[in-house]
Design an enzyme around this catalytic site. Structure first.
Site, PDB file in Angstrom:
ATOM      1  N   SER A  21       1.624 -15.927 -67.126  1.00 61.11           N
ATOM      2  CA  SER A  21       1.467 -16.530 -68.449  1.00 61.11           C
ATOM      3  C   SER A  21       1.888 -15.525 -69.509  1.00 61.11           C
ATOM      4  O   SER A  21       2.604 -14.560 -69.196  1.00 61.11           O
ATOM      5  CB  SER A  21       0.017 -16.985 -68.640  1.00 61.11           C
ATOM      6  OG  SER A  21      -0.081 -17.819 -69.767  1.00 61.11           O
ATOM      7  N   ASN A  22       1.482 -15.717 -70.750  1.00 61.67           N
ATOM      8  CA  ASN A  22       1.867 -14.803 -71.826  1.00 61.67           C
ATOM      9  C   ASN A  22       0.786 -14.787 -72.900  1.00 61.67           C
ATOM     10  O   ASN A  22      -0.229 -15.458 -72.772  1.00 61.67           O
ATOM     11  CB  ASN A  22       3.229 -15.215 -72.399  1.00 61.67           C
ATOM     12  CG  ASN A  22       3.182 -16.622 -72.945  1.00 61.67           C
ATOM     13  OD1 ASN A  22       2.494 -16.892 -73.911  1.00 61.67           O
ATOM     14  ND2 ASN A  22       3.884 -17.533 -72.276  1.00 61.67           N
ATOM     15  N   ARG A  23       1.019 -14.018 -73.971  1.00 58.71           N
ATOM     16  CA  ARG A  23      -0.027 -13.749 -74.959  1.00 58.71           C
ATOM     17  C   ARG A  23      -0.132 -14.765 -76.091  1.00 58.71           C
ATOM     18  O   ARG A  23      -0.803 -14.511 -77.087  1.00 58.71           O
ATOM     19  CB  ARG A  23       0.214 -12.366 -75.593  1.00 58.71           C
ATOM     20  CG  ARG A  23       0.081 -11.228 -74.631  1.00 58.71           C
ATOM     21  CD  ARG A  23       0.215  -9.908 -75.362  1.00 58.71           C
ATOM     22  NE  ARG A  23       0.248  -8.793 -74.443  1.00 58.71           N
ATOM     23  CZ  ARG A  23      -0.827  -8.263 -73.871  1.00 58.71           C
ATOM     24  NH1 ARG A  23      -2.018  -8.760 -74.130  1.00 58.71           N
ATOM     25  NH2 ARG A  23      -0.697  -7.250 -73.039  1.00 58.71           N
ATOM     26  N   SER A  24       0.553 -15.895 -75.986  1.00 62.25           N
ATOM     27  CA  SER A  24       0.484 -16.869 -77.079  1.00 62.25           C
ATOM     28  C   SER A  24      -0.944 -17.398 -77.249  1.00 62.25           C
ATOM     29  O   SER A  24      -1.586 -17.797 -76.285  1.00 62.25           O
ATOM     30  CB  SER A  24       1.429 -18.031 -76.774  1.00 62.25           C
ATOM     31  OG  SER A  24       1.187 -19.081 -77.683  1.00 62.25           O
ATOM     32  N   ALA A  87       5.098 -20.903 -76.211  1.00 61.10           N
ATOM     33  CA  ALA A  87       5.730 -19.795 -75.497  1.00 61.10           C
ATOM     34  C   ALA A  87       5.768 -20.206 -74.024  1.00 61.10           C
ATOM     35  O   ALA A  87       4.797 -20.033 -73.288  1.00 61.10           O
ATOM     36  CB  ALA A  87       4.925 -18.520 -75.697  1.00 61.10           C
TER      37      ALA A  87
END
Ligand code: CTP
Length: 211
Positions: A21-24, A87
């Site tokens: 996943s990512n930091r959004s 994102a």
């Protein structure tokens, strides 16, 4: 008028306990959905996993993966404007495991990845009778922000791209600074809370759709 937006990260399972996943945080997308609703739009927000509450007066569809996000966007069309704020993970584990993987400590046997669909590019390429009149993407960049964003607008086939410098605390933070890149020119909105950036973008969307 109808608006469909994506927001937040996507979550791509590796096995039952792990994911990519990512930091959004989802904040900019939720703020934009609320700003459009405040201007009278009927809004569908397709959201990846976030810690944010469902915004009032907005139809929210919660998804996890990029493929689920694309399907939910297609279900939500037609719309006058589509805005891809999410994102989206460009890649997903090709074969998510049904049981917890025992990872090889040597780092060998690495994860095989498969490419996710590009939601923005897919919607921008729809036939004219079903394509939203205005298709807008975000470009989250840490360097050469405007050059990457201009190239991304061409590559994705969207009408506007909103360039977003994420080298600081914009990703996950409360403030943002963006530049709107449109066929008519470029306009920078100074650093401001994401809610204020959203209000300004929403006003420009209404101006174009009602022109
Ligand atoms: N996007 C999308 N589907 C994807 C990837 C991106 O809809 N599979 C959208 C994002 O919501 C955003 C825009 O495309 O509006 C640009 O996303 P970004 O992550 O900045 O770009 P990438 O396509 O991942 O390109 P790169 O990794 O080269 O920066």
């Amino acid at each position: 008028m109808r608006a469909v937006l994506t927001a937040g990260p996507t979550l791509e399972p590796i096995d039952p306990v792990r994911f990519l996943s990512n930091r959004s945080s989802g904040r900019q997308g939720y703020a934009l959905a609320e700003a459009l609703a405040a201007l009278g739009f009927e809004v569908t927000l397709v959201s990846g996993p976030t810690a944010l509450n469902d915004p009032p007066g907005i139809a929210i569809v919660r998804v996890e993966t990029a493929r689920e996000m694309l399907a939910a966007v297609e279900d939500a069309l037609p719309a006058d404007v589509f805005i891809a704020v999410a994102a989206v993970a460009a890649w997903r584990p090709a074969e998510p495991s049904a049981i917890k993987l025992k990872l090889d400590k040597s780092g060998h046997g690495a994860l095989k990845l498969a490419e996710n669909p590009d939601i923005l590019k897919t919607i921008a390429a729809l036939a004219p009778q079903v394509r939203p009149r205005l298709v807008i993407g975000f470009a989250a960049e840490t360097h050469d922000v405007l050059d990457h964003a201009r190239a991304k607008r061409m590559r994705k086939g969207c009408d506007w791209i909103i360039a977003n410098d994420v080298s600081g605390s914009a990703m996950g933070g409360a403030d943002n600074a963006v530049t709107l890149i449109t066929p008519q020119g470029e306009e920078s909105l100074g650093q401001a809370p994401k809610t204020e950036i959203a209000r300004q973008i929403a006003q420009r969307i209404v101006a174009v759709l009602t022109a």
